[in-house]
Scaffold this motif. Structure first.
Motif, short mmCIF file in Angstrom:
data_model
loop_
_atom_site.label_atom_id
_atom_site.label_comp_id
_atom_site.label_asym_id
_atom_site.label_seq_id
_atom_site.Cartn_x
_atom_site.Cartn_y
_atom_site.Cartn_z
N VAL A 69 0.84 -1.19 0.00
CA VAL A 69 0.00 0.00 0.00
C VAL A 69 0.87 1.24 0.00
CG1 VAL A 69 -1.73 1.32 1.26
CG2 VAL A 69 -1.88 -1.16 1.20
N VAL A 70 0.48 2.18 -0.82
CA VAL A 70 1.12 3.48 -0.83
C VAL A 70 0.10 4.50 -0.37
CG1 VAL A 70 2.14 5.27 -2.29
CG2 VAL A 70 2.75 2.87 -2.64
N SER A 71 0.43 5.22 0.67
CA SER A 71 -0.47 6.22 1.23
C SER A 71 0.00 7.60 0.82
CB SER A 71 -0.50 6.10 2.75
OG SER A 71 -1.27 7.14 3.32
N GLN A 72 -0.89 8.34 0.19
CA GLN A 72 -0.56 9.70 -0.23
C GLN A 72 -1.44 10.66 0.54
OE1 GLN A 72 -0.29 10.13 -4.48
NE2 GLN A 72 -0.24 12.36 -4.38
N HIS A 73 -0.82 11.71 1.06
CA HIS A 73 -1.54 12.64 1.93
C HIS A 73 -1.08 14.06 1.68
CE1 HIS A 73 -3.60 13.99 5.57
NE2 HIS A 73 -2.53 14.71 5.82
N LEU A 114 3.59 1.79 3.04
CA LEU A 114 3.19 1.34 4.37
C LEU A 114 3.75 -0.02 4.77
CD1 LEU A 114 -0.52 2.54 4.51
CD2 LEU A 114 1.58 3.72 5.21
N ASP A 115 4.00 -0.88 3.82
CA ASP A 115 4.45 -2.22 4.21
C ASP A 115 5.57 -2.74 3.33
OD1 ASP A 115 1.61 -4.02 2.74
OD2 ASP A 115 2.98 -2.52 1.96
N THR A 159 10.64 4.76 3.23
CA THR A 159 9.19 4.70 3.28
C THR A 159 8.52 6.05 3.05
OG1 THR A 159 9.21 5.02 5.69
CG2 THR A 159 9.22 2.73 4.88
N LEU A 160 9.28 7.08 2.80
CA LEU A 160 8.68 8.40 2.68
C LEU A 160 9.36 9.24 1.61
CD1 LEU A 160 6.76 10.66 3.68
CD2 LEU A 160 8.52 11.25 5.36
N SER A 161 8.54 9.79 0.74
CA SER A 161 9.00 10.81 -0.21
C SER A 161 8.02 11.96 -0.13
CB SER A 161 9.06 10.25 -1.63
OG SER A 161 9.44 11.25 -2.55
N THR A 162 8.53 13.17 -0.24
CA THR A 162 7.66 14.33 -0.19
C THR A 162 7.87 15.21 -1.42
OG1 THR A 162 9.26 15.63 1.08
CG2 THR A 162 7.62 14.39 2.33
N LEU A 163 6.79 15.80 -1.87
CA LEU A 163 6.82 16.78 -2.95
C LEU A 163 6.31 18.08 -2.37
CD1 LEU A 163 6.82 17.81 -5.92
CD2 LEU A 163 4.51 16.86 -6.13
#
Lengths: 118, 114
Positions: free
Chosen positions: A3-7, A26-27, A75-79
């Protein structure tokens, strides 16, 4: 499954402000993440490819100083859209690839972020 | 809520054989459906799209897809596979109309054997 969670899923901001979009795996460990922007008629433009721990590779025509991409962990990338303008209003979606960044690694998509700049 | 299911994470065909990649959707409203392709080391490309006009949609590189409402399907086909078709294919549905957000399936990797 992976799962990829985008927020956030949607955000409204004022012109001139900055907006940060997060993409989390997420996993699984996302060694490579891709950021896309949707254009009219549903075409998706690849903005940049980021590998954990290294600088993102931007596609031609994408302003790297305006669209800041950080991939600080597996586990994290930000734009971050800096000094947003109405023309930056769009749908942004990330995808993440686990394992080695090759054709054989599964690719998973986030649910996207709808950005509206007023 | 809209969703997309791609049956078969990996499909292998021989060169010259029929390509069939399956996609089923779930939507409470008339859907807009898309197929995207990702070649190795490239970004996604739009292959074709269904936007409520003709049910048989033709795309680039000889691909086509048929919208079948009764089966809630939008399978992608190509009569004769070519080695260059080896790629990852994603089915997507648009939420909220033709300019809505996209929801992607999990993808199907197509391998083409000589």
């Amino acid at each position: 499954g992976a799962v990829v969670s985008q927020h956030p899923s949607w955000v409204i901001c004022k012109s001139g402000t900055s907006v940060k979009i997060e993409c989390r795996s997420l996993d699984f460990q996302a060694t490579t993440m891709f950021w896309y922007r949707q254009f009219p008629k549903q075409s998706l433009m690849l903005m940049a490819t980021s590998n954990e721990g290294s600088k993102a590779t931007y596609e031609q025509g994408v302003e790297k100083d305006k669209f800041l991409i950080n991939h600080a962990s597996l586990t994290l990338s930000t734009l971050t859209v800096t000094s947003a303008h109405p023309e930056d209003s769009s749908f942004y979606i990330c995808s993440a690839r686990s394992g080695s960044p090759t054709f054989n690694s599964p690719l998973h998509f986030g649910n996207g972020t709808r950005l509206t700049v007023t | 809520a809209q969703s997309v299911t791609q049956l078969g994470s990996h499909v292998s065909v021989s060169e010259g054989a029929l390509v069939l990649l399956r996609c089923n959707y779930s939507s409470s409203v008339p859907p807009y459906l898309f197929w995207y392709v990702q070649y190795p080391n490239q970004g996604l490309q739009l292959l074709l799209k269904y936007t409520s006009a003709a049910t048989l949609v033709k795309g680039i590189n000889g691909f086509e897809a048929e919208f079948k409402k009764s089966e809630t399907s939008f399978h992608l086909t190509k009569p004769s596979a070519h080695m260059s078709d080896a790629a990852e294919y994603f089915c997507a549905v648009s939420v909220g109309g033709s300019q809505g957000n996209l929801i992607f399936g999990k993808g199907t990797k197509l391998s083409v054997k000589p």
